[in-house]
Design a protein around this motif. Structure first.
Motif, PDB file in Angstrom:
ATOM      1  N   ILE A  61      65.388  -9.264 116.950  1.00  0.00           N
ATOM      2  CA  ILE A  61      65.305  -8.988 118.380  1.00  0.00           C
ATOM      3  C   ILE A  61      65.529  -7.489 118.562  1.00  0.00           C
ATOM      4  O   ILE A  61      66.640  -6.992 118.377  1.00  0.00           O
ATOM      5  CB  ILE A  61      66.367  -9.775 119.174  1.00  0.00           C
ATOM      6  CG1 ILE A  61      66.199 -11.284 118.964  1.00  0.00           C
ATOM      7  CG2 ILE A  61      66.313  -9.410 120.652  1.00  0.00           C
ATOM      8  CD1 ILE A  61      64.951 -11.864 119.597  1.00  0.00           C
TER       9      ILE A  61
ATOM     10  N   GLY B  59      66.601 -10.768 130.061  1.00  0.00           N
ATOM     11  CA  GLY B  59      66.684 -11.940 129.203  1.00  0.00           C
ATOM     12  C   GLY B  59      66.391 -13.215 129.954  1.00  0.00           C
ATOM     13  O   GLY B  59      65.697 -14.111 129.455  1.00  0.00           O
TER      14      GLY B  59
ATOM     15  N   ASP C 234      74.473  -7.202 125.237  1.00  0.00           N
ATOM     16  CA  ASP C 234      73.774  -7.926 126.305  1.00  0.00           C
ATOM     17  C   ASP C 234      73.159  -9.214 125.780  1.00  0.00           C
ATOM     18  O   ASP C 234      73.234 -10.269 126.427  1.00  0.00           O
ATOM     19  CB  ASP C 234      72.673  -7.048 126.907  1.00  0.00           C
ATOM     20  CG  ASP C 234      73.224  -5.804 127.580  1.00  0.00           C
ATOM     21  OD1 ASP C 234      74.463  -5.707 127.742  1.00  0.00           O
ATOM     22  OD2 ASP C 234      72.418  -4.919 127.936  1.00  0.00           O
ATOM     23  N   PHE C 235      72.552  -9.128 124.605  1.00  0.00           N
ATOM     24  CA  PHE C 235      71.911 -10.316 124.039  1.00  0.00           C
ATOM     25  C   PHE C 235      72.949 -11.371 123.648  1.00  0.00           C
ATOM     26  O   PHE C 235      72.723 -12.567 123.812  1.00  0.00           O
ATOM     27  CB  PHE C 235      71.060  -9.937 122.830  1.00  0.00           C
ATOM     28  CG  PHE C 235      70.160 -11.053 122.362  1.00  0.00           C
ATOM     29  CD1 PHE C 235      68.976 -11.321 123.035  1.00  0.00           C
ATOM     30  CD2 PHE C 235      70.503 -11.827 121.267  1.00  0.00           C
ATOM     31  CE1 PHE C 235      68.145 -12.354 122.611  1.00  0.00           C
ATOM     32  CE2 PHE C 235      69.683 -12.853 120.837  1.00  0.00           C
ATOM     33  CZ  PHE C 235      68.498 -13.122 121.511  1.00  0.00           C
TER      34      PHE C 235
ATOM     35  N   VAL D 106      69.877  -8.075 116.033  1.00  0.00           N
ATOM     36  CA  VAL D 106      69.600  -7.434 117.321  1.00  0.00           C
ATOM     37  C   VAL D 106      69.723  -5.920 117.237  1.00  0.00           C
ATOM     38  O   VAL D 106      70.707  -5.384 116.710  1.00  0.00           O
ATOM     39  CB  VAL D 106      70.562  -7.967 118.409  1.00  0.00           C
ATOM     40  CG1 VAL D 106      70.160  -7.440 119.782  1.00  0.00           C
ATOM     41  CG2 VAL D 106      70.579  -9.489 118.414  1.00  0.00           C
TER      42      VAL D 106
ATOM     43  N   TYR E 145      66.731  -5.469 122.996  1.00  0.00           N
ATOM     44  CA  TYR E 145      67.955  -5.711 123.771  1.00  0.00           C
ATOM     45  C   TYR E 145      69.134  -4.971 123.154  1.00  0.00           C
ATOM     46  O   TYR E 145      69.165  -4.753 121.928  1.00  0.00           O
ATOM     47  CB  TYR E 145      68.298  -7.208 123.810  1.00  0.00           C
ATOM     48  CG  TYR E 145      67.388  -8.024 124.686  1.00  0.00           C
ATOM     49  CD1 TYR E 145      67.663  -8.204 126.038  1.00  0.00           C
ATOM     50  CD2 TYR E 145      66.248  -8.613 124.164  1.00  0.00           C
ATOM     51  CE1 TYR E 145      66.819  -8.959 126.846  1.00  0.00           C
ATOM     52  CE2 TYR E 145      65.401  -9.368 124.961  1.00  0.00           C
ATOM     53  CZ  TYR E 145      65.700  -9.536 126.302  1.00  0.00           C
ATOM     54  OH  TYR E 145      64.861 -10.271 127.104  1.00  0.00           O
TER      55      TYR E 145
END
Length: 241
Positions: free
Chosen positions: A149, A182, A156-157, A93, A152
């Motif tokens: 990803i 999300g 948060d993810f 991420v 994000y």
């Protein structure tokens, strides 16, 4: 209130009008059904089952009790995703590629979008027969499907993934925008409504500036982020007017 623990029921004894934040009615439940109503529904279901059983088998027991214990299950699932070796999906991420782990069976069944991401990642990075032979008996549980990803914040993810696995989430002023995006992208309607309700309540408490600050990173990356800000601005105008 700065933190909202969402454990479907999402908010206990706190009925908020979603229309106050002027969001679309998407026809999904917010999880606000009272425990009494749910118990009544379960009771009706149990009664019909019992009566049907009597018709089919005169010796069937007439009393049925449903027992649910979900807290330990949630805790176990949360513990599993904290141990990389027990997970089979690794999300990388953000710019720093921070690893966030998950279980593909849970992710895929909870969200069609996660299912498609995992399926595509498997197709692009199949495990070769040669690597399988090399691992042999010493094969570990550390082989992960890697998915990047980029849109994000890692924290948060990670909170989003926690909700998908455990059905509970900590919503804060600093992460509500990311969770809302999300929930929109991965089609999680209960979380989306929880974010709306939290935002409405938090703005009433004077935290609008903090929430707007957290949305900056998502404005150019998510259509839902732009919509989120538009609704906040609209709510501000209605309050000031």
């Amino acid at each position: 209130m700065d933190i909202c623990n969402s454990r479907l029921n999402l908010v206990e004894n706190d009925f908020l009008k979603v229309s106050e934040f002027e969001y679309d009615n998407e026809g999904c439940s917010s999880g606000y059904d009272s425990a009494t109503e749910q118990s009544s529904s379960d009771k009706e279901s149990d009664t019909s089952i019992s009566e049907a059983s009597k018709d089919e088998d005169p010796t069937a027991e007439s009393e049925v009790m449903k027992y649910r214990s979900t807290q330990e299950l949630c805790n176990s699932l949360q513990y599993i995703i904290s141990l990389p070796d027990l997970c089979d999906v690794k999300f990388l991420v953000g710019d720093k590629r921070v690893p966030v782990y998950g279980v593909k069976a849970i992710l895929a069944t909870r969200s069609r979008m996660f299912y498609n991401l995992i399926l595509e990642a498997q197709r692009q990075s199949p495990v070769s027969k040669k690597s399988k032979k090399k691992s042999g008996k010493n094969k570990t549980l550390s082989n992960h499907i890697a998915i990047e990803i980029n849109n994000y914040q890692p924290a948060d993810f990670k909170e989003l993934i926690n909700f998908v696995h455990c059905g509970k989430v900590n919503i804060r002023n600093s992460n509500v925008a990311g969770l809302y995006c999300g929930a929109s992208e991965f089609h999680l309607p209960e979380l989306k409504i929880a974010c709306r309700d939290f935002t409405t309540r938090s703005m009433r408490n004077g935290n609008t500036a903090v929430i707007l600050k957290s949305t900056k990173i998502y404005l150019d990356r998510h259509r839902a982020g732009k919509k989120f800000v538009e609704k906040i601005r609209g709510y501000q105008k209605s309050m000031n007017g």
